[in-house]
Design an enzyme around this catalytic site. Structure first.
Site, short mmCIF file in Angstrom:
data_model
loop_
_atom_site.label_atom_id
_atom_site.label_comp_id
_atom_site.label_asym_id
_atom_site.label_seq_id
_atom_site.Cartn_x
_atom_site.Cartn_y
_atom_site.Cartn_z
CG HIS A 179 -2.04 -0.93 1.21
ND1 HIS A 179 -1.89 -2.28 1.39
CD2 HIS A 179 -3.37 -0.73 1.01
CE1 HIS A 179 -3.07 -2.86 1.31
NE2 HIS A 179 -3.98 -1.95 1.08
N GLY A 180 2.15 1.07 -0.25
CA GLY A 180 3.04 2.24 -0.30
C GLY A 180 3.68 2.61 1.03
CG LEU A 181 1.69 1.65 4.56
CD1 LEU A 181 1.08 0.83 5.69
CD2 LEU A 181 1.37 3.11 4.77
CE LYS B 264 7.54 5.39 -4.13
NZ LYS B 264 6.76 5.20 -5.37
CG ASN C 294 13.23 -10.86 3.03
OD1 ASN C 294 12.24 -10.92 2.29
ND2 ASN C 294 13.26 -10.14 4.14
CD GLU C 295 13.45 -15.73 -3.85
OE1 GLU C 295 12.29 -15.74 -4.31
OE2 GLU C 295 14.23 -16.71 -3.88
CG ASN C 296 8.31 -9.11 -0.43
OD1 ASN C 296 7.72 -8.70 -1.42
ND2 ASN C 296 8.15 -8.55 0.76
CE1 TYR D 271 14.78 -2.41 2.12
CE2 TYR D 271 15.67 -4.64 2.09
CZ TYR D 271 15.06 -3.60 2.76
OH TYR D 271 14.72 -3.75 4.09
CE LYS E 211 9.31 0.12 -9.27
NZ LYS E 211 7.91 0.19 -9.03
#
Ligand SMILES: CC(C)(COP(=O)(O)OP(=O)(O)OC[C@H]1O[C@@H](n2cnc3c(N)ncnc32)[C@H](O)[C@@H]1OP(=O)(O)O)[C@@H](O)C(=O)NCCC(=O)NCCS
Length: 172
Positions: free
Chosen positions: A105-107, A109, A135-137, A142, A144
């Protein structure tokens, strides 16, 4: 929808402990043994330890609120609070965690932008962090956000030695 960031104080230690446990469990429980998880949780997030970190002038914690509910948190370190000797021109993001139900939800970021803002206010040249190689997610997130891998270090989860990638973003 409202998003707010608030700096934590010593009075927030219990709330911080609660969200630290919850988000660490959600993130890593499925890839680690219960023994190693418990050993890590007890060592890293006992109240005394968190109070010590909250009292360190070179570390700062922030909660992010989504519609008035605590949805995640950020911990940044400068100077000798950094978990590696990166020097005074660096700022470390030691922890950034968003509760599962609030992810994407953009948090995250928002919290990273907060860290970036702090680094720039303090005239730092780079921001860095350590992230578990599995920790692929988080690694994708990061990347991005403009971080690149610049190294690696080892880390203990209970009795298991794991590899953290060091990722860095240079600020100009
Ligand atoms: C990693 C984490 C902090 C990201 O936070 P988030 O709130 O879900 O991410 P955001 O919604 O702010 O995403 C920001 C941007 O990154 C992108 N992004 C997020 N996760 C991504 C993924 N897995 N792959 C690719 N892009 C991703 C989003 O699409 C978004 O892009 P946009 O700016 O173009 O819209 C969150 O997933 C989390 O807390 N995970 C568990 C804890 C964890 O692993 N923390 C890191 C420990 S080192």
């Amino acid at each position: 929808m409202t998003i707010n960031i608030k700096k934590c104080t010593l009075e927030d230690s219990r709330k911080l402990q609660e969200i630290s446990y919850e988000t660490f469990n959600e993130t890593f429980k499925h890839q680690n043994s219960p023994e190693n998880m418990n050993a890590y949780l007890e060592r890293a997030f006992n109240l005394k330890q968190l109070e010590k970190e909250l009292s360190n002038v070179s570390s700062q914690f922030f909660f992010v609120y989504f519609n008035h509910e605590v949805a995640g948190y950020l911990k940044v370190n400068t100077n000798d609070a950094q978990s590696e000797e990166m020097g005074d021109e660096s700022l470390e993001i030691e922890r950034v965690y968003i509760k599962k139900k609030f992810q994407k939800h953009g948090l995250g970021k928002h919290l990273l932008n907060k860290a970036m803002e702090m680094a720039m206010e303090r005239s730092k040249k780079k921001i860095w962090l350590g992230v578990w190689e599995k920790n692929e997610n988080a690694i994708a997130f990061y990347k991005k956000m403009g971080f690149v891998q610049t190294g690696a270090h080892s880390f203990y989860m209970g009795d298991e030695e794991q590899i953290d990638f060091i990722m860095t973003k240079t600020l100009i």
